[in-house]
Motif scaffolding. Sequence first.
Motif, PDB file in Angstrom:
ATOM      1  N   ASP A  82       0.753  -1.254   0.028  1.00  0.00           N
ATOM      2  CA  ASP A  82      -0.030  -0.064   0.233  1.00  0.00           C
ATOM      3  C   ASP A  82       0.828   0.988  -0.005  1.00  0.00           C
ATOM      4  OD1 ASP A  82      -2.306  -1.617   0.139  1.00  0.00           O
ATOM      5  OD2 ASP A  82      -2.190  -1.801   2.196  1.00  0.00           O
ATOM      6  N   TYR A  83       2.099   1.193  -0.557  1.00  0.00           N
ATOM      7  CA  TYR A  83       2.932   2.326  -0.696  1.00  0.00           C
ATOM      8  C   TYR A  83       2.268   3.358  -1.641  1.00  0.00           C
ATOM      9  CZ  TYR A  83       7.097   4.639  -2.658  1.00  0.00           C
ATOM     10  OH  TYR A  83       7.853   5.710  -2.968  1.00  0.00           O
ATOM     11  N   ILE A  84       1.532   2.929  -2.680  1.00  0.00           N
ATOM     12  CA  ILE A  84       0.984   3.897  -3.375  1.00  0.00           C
ATOM     13  C   ILE A  84      -0.472   4.110  -3.105  1.00  0.00           C
ATOM     14  CG2 ILE A  84       0.046   4.251  -5.812  1.00  0.00           C
ATOM     15  CD1 ILE A  84       2.449   3.080  -6.720  1.00  0.00           C
ATOM     16  N   PRO A  85      -0.907   5.282  -2.480  1.00  0.00           N
ATOM     17  CA  PRO A  85      -2.432   5.308  -2.180  1.00  0.00           C
ATOM     18  C   PRO A  85      -3.320   5.082  -3.459  1.00  0.00           C
ATOM     19  CG  PRO A  85      -1.494   7.316  -1.850  1.00  0.00           C
ATOM     20  CD  PRO A  85      -0.299   6.552  -2.402  1.00  0.00           C
ATOM     21  N   TYR A  86      -4.099   4.223  -3.607  1.00  0.00           N
ATOM     22  CA  TYR A  86      -4.950   4.201  -4.780  1.00  0.00           C
ATOM     23  C   TYR A  86      -6.551   4.230  -4.456  1.00  0.00           C
ATOM     24  CZ  TYR A  86      -7.200   2.188  -8.749  1.00  0.00           C
ATOM     25  OH  TYR A  86      -8.284   2.163  -9.895  1.00  0.00           O
ATOM     26  N   SER A  87      -7.196   4.924  -5.236  1.00  0.00           N
ATOM     27  CA  SER A  87      -8.675   5.127  -4.811  1.00  0.00           C
ATOM     28  C   SER A  87      -9.276   5.518  -6.265  1.00  0.00           C
ATOM     29  CB  SER A  87      -8.825   6.216  -3.941  1.00  0.00           C
ATOM     30  OG  SER A  87      -8.625   7.498  -4.659  1.00  0.00           O
ATOM     31  N   PRO A  88     -10.711   5.292  -6.513  1.00  0.00           N
ATOM     32  CA  PRO A  88     -11.163   5.625  -7.685  1.00  0.00           C
ATOM     33  C   PRO A  88     -10.704   6.975  -8.340  1.00  0.00           C
ATOM     34  CG  PRO A  88     -12.672   4.548  -6.236  1.00  0.00           C
ATOM     35  CD  PRO A  88     -11.630   4.770  -5.518  1.00  0.00           C
ATOM     36  N   ALA A  89     -10.373   7.988  -7.231  1.00  0.00           N
ATOM     37  CA  ALA A  89      -9.944   9.108  -7.491  1.00  0.00           C
ATOM     38  C   ALA A  89      -8.439   9.108  -8.276  1.00  0.00           C
ATOM     39  CB  ALA A  89      -9.816  10.393  -6.516  1.00  0.00           C
ATOM     40  N   ALA A  90      -7.649   8.257  -7.824  1.00  0.00           N
ATOM     41  CA  ALA A  90      -6.368   8.237  -8.502  1.00  0.00           C
ATOM     42  C   ALA A  90      -6.587   7.640 -10.081  1.00  0.00           C
ATOM     43  CB  ALA A  90      -5.676   7.051  -7.802  1.00  0.00           C
ATOM     44  N   ASP A  91      -7.545   6.716 -10.108  1.00  0.00           N
ATOM     45  CA  ASP A  91      -7.711   6.440 -11.643  1.00  0.00           C
ATOM     46  C   ASP A  91      -8.450   7.588 -12.599  1.00  0.00           C
ATOM     47  OD1 ASP A  91      -8.153   3.945 -13.407  1.00  0.00           O
ATOM     48  OD2 ASP A  91     -10.067   4.404 -13.365  1.00  0.00           O
ATOM     49  N   ARG A  92      -9.187   8.335 -11.735  1.00  0.00           N
ATOM     50  CA  ARG A  92      -9.797   9.548 -12.632  1.00  0.00           C
ATOM     51  C   ARG A  92      -8.600  10.625 -12.970  1.00  0.00           C
ATOM     52  NH1 ARG A  92     -13.759   9.531  -8.869  1.00  0.00           N
ATOM     53  NH2 ARG A  92     -13.035  10.984  -7.786  1.00  0.00           N
ATOM     54  N   VAL A  93      -7.875  10.776 -11.981  1.00  0.00           N
ATOM     55  CA  VAL A  93      -6.695  11.603 -12.233  1.00  0.00           C
ATOM     56  C   VAL A  93      -5.766  11.117 -13.423  1.00  0.00           C
ATOM     57  CG1 VAL A  93      -4.402  12.759 -11.229  1.00  0.00           C
ATOM     58  CG2 VAL A  93      -6.549  12.704 -10.033  1.00  0.00           C
ATOM     59  N   LEU A  94      -5.362   9.754 -13.309  1.00  0.00           N
ATOM     60  CA  LEU A  94      -4.618   9.393 -14.285  1.00  0.00           C
ATOM     61  C   LEU A  94      -5.217   9.499 -15.639  1.00  0.00           C
ATOM     62  CD1 LEU A  94      -3.219   6.178 -12.698  1.00  0.00           C
ATOM     63  CD2 LEU A  94      -1.757   8.177 -13.187  1.00  0.00           C
ATOM     64  N   HIS A  95      -6.511   9.261 -15.748  1.00  0.00           N
ATOM     65  CA  HIS A  95      -7.302   9.404 -17.251  1.00  0.00           C
ATOM     66  C   HIS A  95      -7.315  10.695 -17.556  1.00  0.00           C
ATOM     67  CE1 HIS A  95      -8.004   5.190 -17.983  1.00  0.00           C
ATOM     68  NE2 HIS A  95      -8.387   4.987 -16.795  1.00  0.00           N
ATOM     69  N   ASP A  96      -7.395  11.621 -16.562  1.00  0.00           N
ATOM     70  CA  ASP A  96      -7.274  13.235 -17.056  1.00  0.00           C
ATOM     71  C   ASP A  96      -6.271  13.547 -17.454  1.00  0.00           C
ATOM     72  OD1 ASP A  96      -9.969  13.460 -16.347  1.00  0.00           O
ATOM     73  OD2 ASP A  96      -9.410  14.342 -14.168  1.00  0.00           O
ATOM     74  N   LEU A  97      -5.018  13.067 -17.048  1.00  0.00           N
ATOM     75  CA  LEU A  97      -3.423  13.581 -17.291  1.00  0.00           C
ATOM     76  C   LEU A  97      -3.319  12.735 -18.785  1.00  0.00           C
ATOM     77  CD1 LEU A  97      -1.662  12.893 -14.010  1.00  0.00           C
ATOM     78  CD2 LEU A  97      -1.841  15.152 -15.238  1.00  0.00           C
ATOM     79  N   ALA A  98      -3.878  11.666 -18.927  1.00  0.00           N
ATOM     80  CA  ALA A  98      -3.814  10.938 -20.383  1.00  0.00           C
ATOM     81  C   ALA A  98      -4.113  11.733 -21.358  1.00  0.00           C
ATOM     82  CB  ALA A  98      -4.210   9.531 -19.949  1.00  0.00           C
ATOM     83  N   ALA A  99      -5.550  12.083 -21.063  1.00  0.00           N
ATOM     84  CA  ALA A  99      -6.270  13.109 -22.274  1.00  0.00           C
ATOM     85  C   ALA A  99      -5.326  14.271 -22.715  1.00  0.00           C
ATOM     86  CB  ALA A  99      -7.538  13.433 -21.424  1.00  0.00           C
ATOM     87  N   LEU A 100      -4.298  14.784 -21.859  1.00  0.00           N
ATOM     88  CA  LEU A 100      -3.562  15.900 -22.324  1.00  0.00           C
ATOM     89  C   LEU A 100      -2.503  15.357 -23.233  1.00  0.00           C
ATOM     90  CD1 LEU A 100      -2.765  17.348 -18.698  1.00  0.00           C
ATOM     91  CD2 LEU A 100      -4.293  18.218 -20.463  1.00  0.00           C
ATOM     92  N   ARG A 101      -2.205  14.112 -23.689  1.00  0.00           N
ATOM     93  CA  ARG A 101      -1.448  13.621 -24.609  1.00  0.00           C
ATOM     94  C   ARG A 101      -0.222  14.055 -24.407  1.00  0.00           C
ATOM     95  NH1 ARG A 101      -3.864  10.771 -28.412  1.00  0.00           N
ATOM     96  NH2 ARG A 101      -6.039  10.681 -28.790  1.00  0.00           N
TER      97      ARG A 101
END
Length: 70
Positions: A19-38
């Motif tokens: 659990d070194y990396i805190p993961y939640s549905p919010a993390a998933d949304r942030v990663l997809h938002d970052l990916a959308a920036l290409r």
Amino acid sequence: MAERCRELLKSYQQSPFADYIPYSPAADRVLHDLAALRPKTLAVMHGSSFSGDGKKAIEELAHVWKEVLG
């Protein structure tokens, strides 16, 4: 790259780094938002920078995090 990340996270989850990396549905949304920036370059704090298809790399990372940590 995704396979390397998957194996590292799996080993972390079986160590004191679980659990070194805190993961939640919010993390998933942030990663997809970052990916959308290409992005073309991803610069990480501790490691090598990545040049290439940043969208694909982040989407793969999001999938691995969800699979291993979610």
